[in-house]
Write a protein that holds these residues in place. Structure first.
Motif, PDB file in Angstrom:
ATOM      1  N   ARG A  33       0.844  -1.202   0.000  1.00 47.93           N
ATOM      2  CA  ARG A  33       0.000   0.000   0.000  1.00 47.93           C
ATOM      3  C   ARG A  33       0.872   1.243   0.000  1.00 47.93           C
ATOM      4  N   THR A  35      -0.926   4.040   1.325  1.00 49.50           N
ATOM      5  CA  THR A  35      -1.828   4.832   2.150  1.00 49.50           C
ATOM      6  C   THR A  35      -2.380   3.974   3.283  1.00 49.50           C
ATOM      7  N   ASN A  36      -2.796   4.631   4.354  1.00 47.10           N
ATOM      8  CA  ASN A  36      -3.467   3.929   5.449  1.00 47.10           C
ATOM      9  C   ASN A  36      -4.979   4.135   5.399  1.00 47.10           C
ATOM     10  N   ALA A  37      -5.454   4.679   4.302  1.00 46.28           N
ATOM     11  CA  ALA A  37      -6.899   4.907   4.159  1.00 46.28           C
ATOM     12  C   ALA A  37      -7.667   3.598   4.248  1.00 46.28           C
ATOM     13  N   HIS A  39     -11.064   3.590   3.176  1.00 42.27           N
ATOM     14  CA  HIS A  39     -12.108   3.667   2.160  1.00 42.27           C
ATOM     15  C   HIS A  39     -11.532   4.292   0.896  1.00 42.27           C
ATOM     16  N   PHE A  40     -12.089   3.895  -0.247  1.00 47.28           N
ATOM     17  CA  PHE A  40     -11.523   4.273  -1.530  1.00 47.28           C
ATOM     18  C   PHE A  40     -12.620   4.683  -2.504  1.00 47.28           C
ATOM     19  N   SER A 137      -8.306   7.270  -5.555  1.00 55.20           N
ATOM     20  CA  SER A 137      -7.901   6.199  -4.655  1.00 55.20           C
ATOM     21  C   SER A 137      -8.552   4.888  -5.083  1.00 55.20           C
ATOM     22  N   SER A 164      -3.822   7.148  -4.426  1.00 56.60           N
ATOM     23  CA  SER A 164      -3.703   6.354  -3.202  1.00 56.60           C
ATOM     24  C   SER A 164      -4.199   4.941  -3.478  1.00 56.60           C
TER      25      SER A 164
END
Length: 209
Positions: A33, A35-37, A39-40, A137, A164
């Motif tokens: 990854r 990103t630590n998101a 939701h995309f 993302s 992302s």
């Protein structure tokens, strides 16, 4: 003589360990990854050849079913199914979209990307769709053994093409035994060493990182 034999045995053992450990370490340490998101904007499902009768093969089935689970969990409100008729006359994106819709995903949430011939193109054409829709993302779904190589491709998306992302593994098909799983992972592990050392070379559909 005995000491020499032990010394040679030690060399053989060390060489064998290096042969097996280096690819595995290389493979397992590829970032999954950027990103630590949680939701995309979209899920991207990487294609796999359909069966001779046009039905989803085991890997394709598991990739789509994982995407359906992620969609239902609210990870992303859209799904890009990516893959052309690269290996037979069935368009992978269409077969995957039909399965997702059969599983209850609304048709207006599924986009068919039907040009990609390989993983590099899967990402390229999916990114084009994302740009057209203002999405920045994505969670990329594929078979577990396939994701480290996919991550190496995703790492090329920097600058204006950056987005992302994280990768997410589908389940192994129940049809695959332990030995087949080991073979798949080992083949990809060997390939990851080569890619990390030498890169992909110049590819039309791969941004130069």
């Amino acid at each position: 003589m005995r000491r020499l034999s032990l010394w040679l045995l030690g060399i053989v053992v060390c060489a064998a360990l290096l042969y097996f450990l280096v690819p595995i370490v290389s493979y397992e340490t590829i970032p999954s990854r950027n990103t630590n998101a949680a939701h995309f904007d979209t899920l991207i499902v990487l294609g796999h050849p359909a069966q001779a009768d046009g039905s989803p093969d085991p890997e394709m089935r598991e990739r789509v079913e994982e995407a359906v689970r992620e969609y239902r969990a609210g990870i992303a409100p859209n799904i890009i199914m990516s893959g052309s008729s690269a290996h037979n006359h069935f368009v992978e994106a269409k077969v995957m979209a039909d399965l997702a819709e059969h599983e209850g995903v609304p048709a207006n949430a599924v986009i068919e990307e039907d040009k990609a011939q390989d993983t590099i193109q899967n990402i390229w054409y999916s990114r084009v769709i994302m740009q057209q829709r203002g999405w920045n993302s994505a969670e990329v779904i594929s078979s577990a053994y396939h994701l480290p190589r996919t991550s190496l491709i995703l790492q090329h998306y920097t600058g204006p093409l950056a987005f992302s992302w994280r990768t997410h593994a589908s389940l192994w098909p129940s049809e695959y035994g332990a030995w087949k799983r080991i073979q798949y992972r080992w083949h990809e592990a060997l390939g990851s060493v080569k890619l990390r050392l030498y890169g992909f070379g110049h590819r039309k559909y791969l941004p130069q990182a």
